[in-house]
Every structure is written in C-alpha cells, then in structure tokens.
Design a protein around this motif. Structure first.
Motif, PDB file in Angstrom:
ATOM      1  N   GLY A  30       0.812  -1.214   0.000  1.00  0.00           N
ATOM      2  CA  GLY A  30       0.000   0.000   0.000  1.00  0.00           C
ATOM      3  C   GLY A  30       0.845   1.262   0.000  1.00  0.00           C
ATOM      4  N   ASP A  31       0.177   2.380   0.194  1.00  0.00           N
ATOM      5  CA  ASP A  31       0.830   3.689   0.215  1.00  0.00           C
ATOM      6  C   ASP A  31       1.201   4.031   1.657  1.00  0.00           C
ATOM      7  OD1 ASP A  31       1.716   6.245  -0.144  1.00  0.00           O
ATOM      8  OD2 ASP A  31      -0.261   7.107  -0.472  1.00  0.00           O
ATOM      9  N   LEU A  32       2.489   3.955   1.989  1.00  0.00           N
ATOM     10  CA  LEU A  32       2.920   4.187   3.368  1.00  0.00           C
ATOM     11  C   LEU A  32       3.516   5.574   3.585  1.00  0.00           C
ATOM     12  CD1 LEU A  32       4.695   0.808   4.270  1.00  0.00           C
ATOM     13  CD2 LEU A  32       2.391   1.540   4.886  1.00  0.00           C
ATOM     14  N   PHE A  33       4.204   6.121   2.603  1.00  0.00           N
ATOM     15  CA  PHE A  33       5.076   7.265   2.850  1.00  0.00           C
ATOM     16  C   PHE A  33       4.610   8.593   2.259  1.00  0.00           C
ATOM     17  CE2 PHE A  33       7.883   3.432   2.415  1.00  0.00           C
ATOM     18  CZ  PHE A  33       8.107   3.266   3.767  1.00  0.00           C
ATOM     19  N   SER A  34       3.432   8.644   1.666  1.00  0.00           N
ATOM     20  CA  SER A  34       3.017   9.870   0.980  1.00  0.00           C
ATOM     21  C   SER A  34       2.876  11.057   1.927  1.00  0.00           C
ATOM     22  CB  SER A  34       1.702   9.646   0.221  1.00  0.00           C
ATOM     23  OG  SER A  34       0.664   9.272   1.121  1.00  0.00           O
ATOM     24  N   LYS A  35       2.588  10.805   3.222  1.00  0.00           N
ATOM     25  CA  LYS A  35       2.465  11.887   4.198  1.00  0.00           C
ATOM     26  C   LYS A  35       3.777  12.183   4.912  1.00  0.00           C
ATOM     27  CE  LYS A  35      -2.463  11.255   5.159  1.00  0.00           C
ATOM     28  NZ  LYS A  35      -3.484  11.039   6.218  1.00  0.00           N
ATOM     29  N   CYS A  36       4.819  11.414   4.598  1.00  0.00           N
ATOM     30  CA  CYS A  36       6.152  11.672   5.167  1.00  0.00           C
ATOM     31  C   CYS A  36       6.880  12.625   4.220  1.00  0.00           C
ATOM     32  CB  CYS A  36       6.920  10.373   5.347  1.00  0.00           C
ATOM     33  SG  CYS A  36       6.095   9.153   6.393  1.00  0.00           S
ATOM     34  N   VAL A  37       6.412  13.845   4.172  1.00  0.00           N
ATOM     35  CA  VAL A  37       6.847  14.788   3.133  1.00  0.00           C
ATOM     36  C   VAL A  37       8.282  15.264   3.307  1.00  0.00           C
ATOM     37  CG1 VAL A  37       4.511  15.584   2.646  1.00  0.00           C
ATOM     38  CG2 VAL A  37       5.830  16.686   4.481  1.00  0.00           C
ATOM     39  N   ASN A  38       8.874  15.066   4.500  1.00  0.00           N
ATOM     40  CA  ASN A  38      10.246  15.508   4.745  1.00  0.00           C
ATOM     41  C   ASN A  38      11.229  14.350   4.879  1.00  0.00           C
ATOM     42  OD1 ASN A  38      10.203  18.515   4.921  1.00  0.00           O
ATOM     43  ND2 ASN A  38       8.682  18.108   6.517  1.00  0.00           N
ATOM     44  N   LEU A  39      10.802  13.146   4.523  1.00  0.00           N
ATOM     45  CA  LEU A  39      11.673  11.978   4.642  1.00  0.00           C
ATOM     46  C   LEU A  39      12.864  12.094   3.695  1.00  0.00           C
ATOM     47  CD1 LEU A  39      12.084   9.176   5.920  1.00  0.00           C
ATOM     48  CD2 LEU A  39      10.790   8.219   4.007  1.00  0.00           C
ATOM     49  N   LYS A  40      14.076  12.009   4.271  1.00  0.00           N
ATOM     50  CA  LYS A  40      15.304  12.142   3.478  1.00  0.00           C
ATOM     51  C   LYS A  40      16.138  10.859   3.488  1.00  0.00           C
ATOM     52  CE  LYS A  40      15.665  17.128   4.348  1.00  0.00           C
ATOM     53  NZ  LYS A  40      16.509  18.210   4.945  1.00  0.00           N
ATOM     54  N   ASN A  41      16.117  10.125   4.603  1.00  0.00           N
ATOM     55  CA  ASN A  41      16.966   8.946   4.757  1.00  0.00           C
ATOM     56  C   ASN A  41      16.101   7.731   5.073  1.00  0.00           C
ATOM     57  OD1 ASN A  41      19.510  10.619   4.761  1.00  0.00           O
ATOM     58  ND2 ASN A  41      18.566  11.380   6.644  1.00  0.00           N
ATOM     59  N   LEU A  42      16.189   6.698   4.225  1.00  0.00           N
ATOM     60  CA  LEU A  42      15.387   5.496   4.401  1.00  0.00           C
ATOM     61  C   LEU A  42      16.276   4.261   4.309  1.00  0.00           C
ATOM     62  CD1 LEU A  42      12.683   3.978   4.646  1.00  0.00           C
ATOM     63  CD2 LEU A  42      12.450   4.192   2.146  1.00  0.00           C
ATOM     64  N   THR A  43      16.214   3.408   5.341  1.00  0.00           N
ATOM     65  CA  THR A  43      16.935   2.142   5.345  1.00  0.00           C
ATOM     66  C   THR A  43      15.929   1.003   5.458  1.00  0.00           C
ATOM     67  OG1 THR A  43      18.903   3.106   6.390  1.00  0.00           O
ATOM     68  CG2 THR A  43      18.651   0.725   6.535  1.00  0.00           C
ATOM     69  N   LEU A  44      15.991   0.056   4.538  1.00  0.00           N
ATOM     70  CA  LEU A  44      15.123  -1.114   4.546  1.00  0.00           C
ATOM     71  C   LEU A  44      16.003  -2.357   4.676  1.00  0.00           C
ATOM     72  CD1 LEU A  44      12.699  -0.167   1.626  1.00  0.00           C
ATOM     73  CD2 LEU A  44      12.292   0.078   4.083  1.00  0.00           C
ATOM     74  N   LYS A  45      15.755  -3.147   5.718  1.00  0.00           N
ATOM     75  CA  LYS A  45      16.574  -4.336   5.976  1.00  0.00           C
ATOM     76  C   LYS A  45      15.665  -5.551   6.154  1.00  0.00           C
ATOM     77  CE  LYS A  45      20.117  -6.106   9.157  1.00  0.00           C
ATOM     78  NZ  LYS A  45      20.934  -5.780  10.365  1.00  0.00           N
ATOM     79  N   ARG A  46      15.992  -6.639   5.474  1.00  0.00           N
ATOM     80  CA  ARG A  46      15.226  -7.884   5.558  1.00  0.00           C
ATOM     81  C   ARG A  46      13.729  -7.629   5.358  1.00  0.00           C
ATOM     82  NH1 ARG A  46      14.667  -9.778   9.935  1.00  0.00           N
ATOM     83  NH2 ARG A  46      15.513  -8.191  11.311  1.00  0.00           N
ATOM     84  N   PHE A  47      13.389  -6.936   4.294  1.00  0.00           N
ATOM     85  CA  PHE A  47      11.989  -6.582   4.062  1.00  0.00           C
ATOM     86  C   PHE A  47      11.415  -7.377   2.907  1.00  0.00           C
ATOM     87  CE2 PHE A  47      14.245  -4.026   1.043  1.00  0.00           C
ATOM     88  CZ  PHE A  47      13.395  -3.899  -0.038  1.00  0.00           C
ATOM     89  N   ARG A  48      10.095  -7.383   2.829  1.00  0.00           N
ATOM     90  CA  ARG A  48       9.378  -8.004   1.722  1.00  0.00           C
ATOM     91  C   ARG A  48       8.334  -7.031   1.193  1.00  0.00           C
ATOM     92  NH1 ARG A  48       6.989 -13.742   3.066  1.00  0.00           N
ATOM     93  NH2 ARG A  48       5.993 -12.549   4.720  1.00  0.00           N
ATOM     94  N   ILE A  49       7.905  -7.282  -0.020  1.00  0.00           N
ATOM     95  CA  ILE A  49       6.832  -6.493  -0.621  1.00  0.00           C
ATOM     96  C   ILE A  49       5.658  -7.420  -0.870  1.00  0.00           C
ATOM     97  CG2 ILE A  49       6.125  -5.160  -2.641  1.00  0.00           C
ATOM     98  CD1 ILE A  49       9.033  -4.253  -2.887  1.00  0.00           C
ATOM     99  N   LYS A  50       4.469  -7.012  -0.433  1.00  0.00           N
ATOM    100  CA  LYS A  50       3.284  -7.869  -0.551  1.00  0.00           C
ATOM    101  C   LYS A  50       2.238  -7.230  -1.455  1.00  0.00           C
ATOM    102  CE  LYS A  50       1.595  -9.999   2.921  1.00  0.00           C
ATOM    103  NZ  LYS A  50       0.947 -10.315   4.221  1.00  0.00           N
ATOM    104  N   GLY A  51       1.627  -8.059  -2.283  1.00  0.00           N
ATOM    105  CA  GLY A  51       0.466  -7.615  -3.030  1.00  0.00           C
ATOM    106  C   GLY A  51       0.738  -6.949  -4.359  1.00  0.00           C
TER     107      GLY A  51
END
Length: 232
Positions: A177-198
């Motif tokens: 789904g849409d998780l980050f559209s309201k995180c308008v100032n997000l600059k640094n993102l780390t994803l570890k051991r993640f999956r994508i569903k759907g």
C-alpha cells in the motif's frame, strides 16, 4: 596537620555529582535503561525525583522475565513521570507479541509529549499487526522499527502520518500500500530484511528522499527519481 585532615575530609564529603545541572545528570542516566536509572536515583536525596523529569526514556535491556510484567513496569514508570516534560527520545526493546494496549500506552505517551526519536525493537515470532496509533506523530523526526526472529515479518499497511520525519529505519517488515506519501520531509530510508506484498512494484512516494539503503533483501533494481521504485 589538622588543616590537612580537614581538607581531605572536605574533599571526601563533597558530592560533586549532585551539584551538576539536571540536564547533565539526565544525560548520564540516559546511558542506562529506565530501571537502572530509577534505582540509581534512590542513592541521593538530590537525585530522588530526577528520573521523573527525564526526557530520555530507555526501556531497552530491562531484565524482566515476561512481557506482562514488563508492561506493568512500563505503565508504573509512565504514571510516575512529570507529564509537563517533553520527551526527546524513547527506546523500547521487548520479546513476544505485544497486544495493542501495550504498544498504545508507550506510543501515546511519547507522541503526546512531542517525542523526536523513537526506536522499537521487537524480538518476535510470526506475523503481527500493529495499531494505527504507532504511525502518526507531528513531532517525530527519527524512527527505527525493527522485528527480529526466524519468521519475523510484520505487515505495515496503514498510511503513515509523520510530516516531520527525516530518517526512517525498517527491519523485518512486509510493505504494502501507500505508506510514505504523508512523510513529506523523509530524506533517509533504510530497509533491511523486508518483503513487498500484493504488488510487483512498490512505489515510495517521498519527494525529498535522497538516501536509500537496502540491506539483506531480494530487490533487483532501483530507479533513483522523485518517486523511487523497488522491484522484486
């Protein structure tokens, strides 16, 4: 000779630590978990109530045998705090599948006291859904949400409302789904051991994102643009 003895006695009896400003003592206590911090404060009448005004709440490494006892301890601490004090950071580290009340108590307190940094580490097994209250704050700038365990994979669905968030670390999660559209100032993102569903393509709608780290994942391609795309 008597003068020398008097000087030695003066040095021994002087409590220099207690003369430090509250802000510095809080910083020292923040190096320990909240249980040790509370226990340390009973050593001095000057320190007795200092823990109640701590802006750094560290619930990590608290040695309590089970999650139920840990939740009761945490509630007791939150009730004893000075509710007029803003909270700078909260660290929460626990084992087991937490119920909604457990998570809601700590996050509601933190968010209502303008917390800027939140780290949640859950050593868990299986799939769990976290309440929406964990994903909405007007003050939060740094968020670390990590799940550990052989089958740990918590599905994140709720659109997050973190307008001040600049740094986000996620580990052991499933994104959909849409998780980050309201995180308008997000600059640094780390994803570890993640999956994508759907979906085959997961869109990160974060226009200010400038640093993306992918660790231990199966993604094959990254398109660096205003809307970054992660392809499985």
């Amino acid at each position: 000779m008597k003068s020398d003895h008097a000087n030695v006695r003066l040095v021994v009896e002087e409590d220099r630590i207690s003369r430090l400003p509250n802000e510095l003592i809080h910083k020292i206590l923040s190096c320990f978990d909240i249980k040790v911090a509370v226990q340390t404060c009973v050593l001095s009448s000057r320190w007795k109530l200092l823990w109640t005004s701590m802006p750094f709440l560290n619930f990590s490494n608290v040695k309590i045998p089970d999650l139920c006892s840990f939740a009761k301890f945490m509630t007791h601490v939150l009730c004893g705090l000075n509710h007029q004090i803003h909270v700078s950071s909260v660290k929460l580290d626990f084992k087991g599948a937490a119920n909604e009340d457990f998570v809601r108590n700590i996050t509601s307190y933190a968010f209502s006291h303008n917390v800027q940094e939140l780290a949640v580490n859950n050593w868990t097994i299986g799939l769990h859904v976290y309440p929406p209250c964990l994903f909405s704050s007007q003050s939060l700038k740094y968020f670390n949400l990590s799940f550990y365990g052989k089958r740990a994979c918590v599905t994140l669905k709720t659109p997050w409302d973190f307008p001040a968030l600049t740094t986000l670390h996620l580990s052991g999660v499933a994104l959909c789904g849409d998780l980050f559209s309201k995180c308008v100032n997000l600059k640094n993102l780390t994803l570890k051991r993640f999956r994508i569903k759907g979906v085959d393509v997961f869109d990160i709608n974060a226009p200010r994102l400038s640093n993306l780290r992918l660790i231990n994942n199966s993604c094959s391609k990254i398109l660096k643009h205003h809307n970054l795309r992660i392809l499985q």
